[in-house]
Write a protein that holds these residues in place. Structure first.
Motif, PDB file in Angstrom:
ATOM      1  N   ASN A  59     -96.370 -36.117 -73.184  1.00  0.00           N
ATOM      2  CA  ASN A  59     -96.394 -37.543 -73.528  1.00  0.00           C
ATOM      3  C   ASN A  59     -97.522 -38.205 -72.747  1.00  0.00           C
ATOM      4  O   ASN A  59     -98.139 -37.581 -71.869  1.00  0.00           O
ATOM      5  N   ARG A  60     -97.798 -39.448 -73.069  1.00  0.00           N
ATOM      6  CA  ARG A  60     -98.940 -40.119 -72.441  1.00  0.00           C
ATOM      7  C   ARG A  60     -98.744 -40.331 -70.949  1.00  0.00           C
ATOM      8  O   ARG A  60     -99.700 -40.249 -70.171  1.00  0.00           O
ATOM      9  N   ALA A  61     -97.527 -40.610 -70.531  1.00  0.00           N
ATOM     10  CA  ALA A  61     -97.276 -40.797 -69.105  1.00  0.00           C
ATOM     11  C   ALA A  61     -97.544 -39.524 -68.317  1.00  0.00           C
ATOM     12  O   ALA A  61     -97.835 -39.569 -67.121  1.00  0.00           O
ATOM     13  N   GLY A  62     -97.473 -38.385 -68.979  1.00  0.00           N
ATOM     14  CA  GLY A  62     -97.670 -37.110 -68.301  1.00  0.00           C
ATOM     15  C   GLY A  62     -99.078 -36.583 -68.328  1.00  0.00           C
ATOM     16  O   GLY A  62     -99.356 -35.518 -67.769  1.00  0.00           O
ATOM     17  N   ALA A  63    -100.005 -37.306 -68.957  1.00  0.00           N
ATOM     18  CA  ALA A  63    -101.387 -36.838 -69.027  1.00  0.00           C
ATOM     19  C   ALA A  63    -102.026 -36.880 -67.646  1.00  0.00           C
ATOM     20  O   ALA A  63    -101.850 -37.836 -66.888  1.00  0.00           O
ATOM     21  N   GLY A  64    -102.794 -35.859 -67.329  1.00  0.00           N
ATOM     22  CA  GLY A  64    -103.481 -35.832 -66.049  1.00  0.00           C
ATOM     23  C   GLY A  64    -104.775 -36.604 -66.037  1.00  0.00           C
ATOM     24  O   GLY A  64    -105.415 -36.742 -64.998  1.00  0.00           O
ATOM     25  N   THR A 109    -105.294 -44.268 -66.885  1.00  0.00           N
ATOM     26  CA  THR A 109    -105.549 -43.468 -68.089  1.00  0.00           C
ATOM     27  C   THR A 109    -105.063 -44.181 -69.342  1.00  0.00           C
ATOM     28  O   THR A 109    -105.825 -44.388 -70.281  1.00  0.00           O
ATOM     29  N   TYR A 110    -103.784 -44.570 -69.368  1.00  0.00           N
ATOM     30  CA  TYR A 110    -103.228 -45.244 -70.545  1.00  0.00           C
ATOM     31  C   TYR A 110    -102.527 -46.553 -70.182  1.00  0.00           C
ATOM     32  O   TYR A 110    -101.799 -47.111 -71.012  1.00  0.00           O
ATOM     33  N   GLY A 111    -102.718 -47.028 -68.958  1.00  0.00           N
ATOM     34  CA  GLY A 111    -102.051 -48.261 -68.546  1.00  0.00           C
ATOM     35  C   GLY A 111    -100.568 -48.084 -68.302  1.00  0.00           C
ATOM     36  O   GLY A 111     -99.815 -49.066 -68.319  1.00  0.00           O
ATOM     37  N   LEU A 112    -100.137 -46.838 -68.058  1.00  0.00           N
ATOM     38  CA  LEU A 112     -98.724 -46.544 -67.827  1.00  0.00           C
ATOM     39  C   LEU A 112     -98.529 -46.155 -66.371  1.00  0.00           C
ATOM     40  O   LEU A 112     -99.261 -45.315 -65.832  1.00  0.00           O
ATOM     41  N   ARG A 113     -97.534 -46.733 -65.741  1.00  0.00           N
ATOM     42  CA  ARG A 113     -97.239 -46.361 -64.368  1.00  0.00           C
ATOM     43  C   ARG A 113     -96.696 -44.933 -64.348  1.00  0.00           C
ATOM     44  O   ARG A 113     -95.800 -44.589 -65.131  1.00  0.00           O
ATOM     45  N   PRO A 114     -97.250 -44.068 -63.509  1.00  0.00           N
ATOM     46  CA  PRO A 114     -96.786 -42.685 -63.477  1.00  0.00           C
ATOM     47  C   PRO A 114     -95.290 -42.588 -63.207  1.00  0.00           C
ATOM     48  O   PRO A 114     -94.710 -43.432 -62.506  1.00  0.00           O
ATOM     49  N   ALA A 115     -94.683 -41.539 -63.770  1.00  0.00           N
ATOM     50  CA  ALA A 115     -93.240 -41.334 -63.670  1.00  0.00           C
ATOM     51  C   ALA A 115     -92.960 -40.108 -62.816  1.00  0.00           C
ATOM     52  O   ALA A 115     -93.697 -39.117 -62.854  1.00  0.00           O
ATOM     53  N   ALA A 116     -91.874 -40.177 -62.044  1.00  0.00           N
ATOM     54  CA  ALA A 116     -91.526 -39.089 -61.136  1.00  0.00           C
ATOM     55  C   ALA A 116     -90.025 -39.101 -60.895  1.00  0.00           C
ATOM     56  O   ALA A 116     -89.330 -40.024 -61.315  1.00  0.00           O
ATOM     57  N   PRO A 117     -89.492 -38.103 -60.203  1.00  0.00           N
ATOM     58  CA  PRO A 117     -88.055 -38.131 -59.893  1.00  0.00           C
ATOM     59  C   PRO A 117     -87.678 -39.346 -59.045  1.00  0.00           C
ATOM     60  O   PRO A 117     -86.626 -39.952 -59.254  1.00  0.00           O
ATOM     61  N   SER A 118     -88.539 -39.673 -58.071  1.00  0.00           N
ATOM     62  CA  SER A 118     -88.251 -40.770 -57.142  1.00  0.00           C
ATOM     63  C   SER A 118     -89.548 -41.499 -56.817  1.00  0.00           C
ATOM     64  O   SER A 118     -90.650 -40.994 -57.078  1.00  0.00           O
TER      65      SER A 118
END
Length: 674
Positions: A59-64, A109-118
């Motif tokens: 997904n876009r949030a996961g793009a490096g 990259t896409y204006g999305l805040r990166p997502a993580a477990p915490s």
């Protein structure tokens, strides 16, 4: 004999006739489908039995970064179809790597805040990520499943789940980045939940008869992260739950333990994969183990397999350096393999940004459509190919000579020293850079194979070169002169002299300059194994940055290494004059100090060296100037090899358009011909 390397193996239902995998590399060329197709096809045709693509974000949030393939978006099919067709037509297999960067993604990259477990800050991406909600976790699992289903539908032969190197799945497995207290975290068992759920989602999407490889971490090398035992336990759980193979990754981007740099000994991390292989066997789930990192020849791979550390060996950068590494080695022509030197300059360093990936020692890598082999045939038949002289056998000259010879031109390569290789000879002396000498070994044999006449100990005058149809001047650089009052009170040498014979320098050495060459020299002089060593070494520069010009994935490791060896690094320091006791300097605050020294070495830059320039211009001889002889500012080996390829190709094509009698009237140029 490479009996183990060239023995068959199966990854679930996928049968391979040898045990070398071309590992995943992000190439920053995902918007160039035809270039990717040509890149992969050339390697498949030369024996890379299974190729793993660069990461395809689910997904876009996961793009490096902006150049990552988004496997679940409509344009993905058009982007991957050419590479699939090309690889399959060449007899190879292609696995898609399913990827999510997690906290290593960048918001820009896409204006999305990166997502993580915490919400744990990432020093690599300089980001504080958002913690995934339970619903967002389920959505992400669905994205992995959809990506796997798309891969199978599009015709990929397998998928690899990226669960190492500190990316999202690895973040869920680590107590450092997973601070959750729900079903997705809280203890080692629950930290396995997300990695296992990804595997289950992917397996459900592709079915039981489709190969699924899982890349999982063997060691994170980050304080407070998973223990080696926890990493092995996760690998066992993945095998039990249906992974057809586990591919063992090493280290995070945030780790301060070098894992892929040239200073890392060959096969350094194989024992970690071996521990996991033993754990799998003990648990009764002996799925194949794939291992890699600092394996750059099939001979090294054979030793790793013979030692029981792995069932297959993954090699990524070595396939950049030489697409034919498998085929050449199988034919008994290892001497013709262009070996990866682990410099990282045109590959890893570029992959972490947006510049297209290539290879320092093989500048064609990734540009196979731009520089096809063989070169384009002449527009009109030429009965006698034009003879070309290349003057200077450093990186630019060696590459230009090989390129011209491959195009069918007779080439004479002149070198005033008694050996080829230029400053690669110096680099090869540095601890951790011995592989640079493999490049010289490669060109020695490749130039002979191509029929290039190599004339060492030869510094021709323009009159001797008058009969050639074209001259390529690659005479390189010389150390920049720094005038220091008091020179003579102590030995003051340039870096070439110091590399050539360190023994007379004495115990205390001050190096003026702190760029890549100065840092390499400091590494050499501080080594106990070098004559007269170890030494008390100080490097200094007027500017603020020590190691300027060294690539980002290597600079930190090299500076860490020399400081551990006791080398003093002084930024903001200006040399003033030499005294009988050492070098007097001015500090950034205006104070002066004496740096005790038995010798001073000048490594403060380089200047072009082109002794034939005026003679050639006066005679109107057709020629091209490349490498350091053209411009020493910002010079590095990447640029030198690239210019050698570009100039050799341009000159060959230019000559192919001429009638034989037209040769002497060719345009004279200081840059690669159009």
């Amino acid at each position: 004999m490479l009996d183990r390397v060239f023995s068959p193996v199966s990854l679930g239902p996928l049968h391979l006739d040898h045990r070398i995998i071309m590992g995943s590399m992000h190439l920053n060329r995902e918007d160039e489908p035809l270039a990717l197709a040509a890149f992969y096809a050339e390697r498949a045709a030369a024996g890379a039995g299974l190729i793993v693509t660069g990461g395809a974000a689910v997904n876009r949030a996961g793009a490096g970064g902006p150049n990552y393939l988004l496997i679940n978006e409509p344009e993905a099919a058009a982007r991957v179809s050419p590479m699939l067709s090309a690889v399959h037509d060449a007899g190879g297999r292609l696995a898609l790597q399913l990827f999510h960067a997690g906290r290593y993604a960048r918001e820009g990259t896409y204006g999305l805040r990166p997502a993580a477990p915490s919400e744990v800050y990432s020093g690599f991406s300089r980001t504080l990520p958002r913690a995934l909600t339970p619903k967002q976790i389920e959505d992400t699992l669905a994205d992995f499943a959809a990506g796997a289903a798309a891969a199978r539908a599009l015709g990929f032969d397998a998928v690899e789940i990226m669960g190492s190197e500190g990316y999202l799945i690895n973040q869920f497995a680590s107590p450092l980045t997973n601070l959750r207290q729900d079903r997705w975290g809280g203890d080692p068992q629950r930290r396995q939940a997300f990695p296992l759920a990804v595997l289950q989602a992917v397996r459900d999407a592709v079915g039981p008869g489709y190969p699924v490889i899982y890349r999982t971490s063997g060691a994170d090398f980050v304080a407070g992260s998973s223990s080696r035992g926890e990493s092995a336990a996760l690998a066992v759980a993945l095998a039990r739950e249906g992974a057809d193979a586990v591919n063992i990754g090493i280290g995070w981007h945030e780790s301060r333990v070098p894992s892929v740099q040239g200073m890392v000994p060959h096969g350094r991390w194989m024992a970690i994969a071996g521990e996991i292989r033993a754990a799998l066997a003990a648990a009764g789930v002996p799925v194949p183990v794939i291992a890699g990192n600092r394996i750059n020849s099939l001979e090294h791979a054979e030793r790793a397999l013979a030692g029981g550390h792995a069932d297959l060996v993954s090699m990524a950068r070595p396939f950049l350096a030489d697409p034919e590494i498998v085929a050449k080695t199988r034919r008994g022509e290892s001497n013709l393999v262009n070996t990866c030197i682990a410099c990282n300059e045109a590959c890893i360093d570029r992959s972490l940004g947006t510049e297209p990936v290539s290879c320092l020692v093989n500048p064609r890598a990734g540009r196979e459509t731009e520089f096809p082999l063989p070169l384009q045939p002449p527009r009109r038949p030429v009965s006698t190919p034009a003879r070309v002289a290349v003057v200077g056998a450093g990186p630019a000259g060696m590459q230009a000579a090989a390129t011209l010879a491959l195009a069918g031109h007779p080439v004479d390569l002149y070198e005033q020293d008694s050996y080829i290789g230029g400053q690669f000879r110096l680099a090869g002396k540095v601890p951790g850079k011995a592989d640079f000498l493999q490049t010289i070994r490669y060109f020695t044999h490749e130039l002979a194979r191509l029929g290039v006449r190599v004339l060492t100990g030869a510094a021709p005058e323009a009159a001797q070169l008058a009969g050639y149809s074209h001259l390529v001047l690659a005479t390189g650089v010389r150390p920049r002169t720094v005038r220091l009052p008091g020179t003579g009170l102590l030995p003051v040498l340039d870096y070439r002299q110091a590399f050539a014979d360190p023994a007379p320098l004495g115990r205390r050495v001050v190096i003026v300059g702190a760029g890549g060459i100065a840092v390499d020299l400091a590494r050499l002089l501080a080594d106990p194994g070098v004559a007269g060593g170890p030494r008390d070494v100080t490097i200094l520069r007027r500017g603020a940055r020590i190691g300027q010009g060294i690539g980002p994935s290597t600079r930190w490791a090299v500076l860490q290494d020399i400081r551990a060896a006791g080398v003093r690094t002084l930024a903001g320091t200006t040399p003033l004059d030499v005294t009988p006791l050492g070098l007097r300097v001015r500090n950034l605050d205006g104070t002066t100090a004496l740096l005790p020294a038995d010798a001073v070495v000048l490594a403060a830059g380089q200047v072009p060296y082109n002794p034939l320039r005026f003679q050639r211009d006066a005679r109107g001889m057709p020629g091209t100037v490349i490498g350091g002889a053209l411009d020493a500012s910002g010079l590095n080996a990447v640029r030198a090899f690239e210019q050698g390829l570009a100039a050799g190709t341009a000159v060959a094509r230019h000559l192919a358009r001429q009638k034989p009698e037209d040769g002497p009237r060719l345009k004279s140029s200081r840059a690669p011909l159009p």
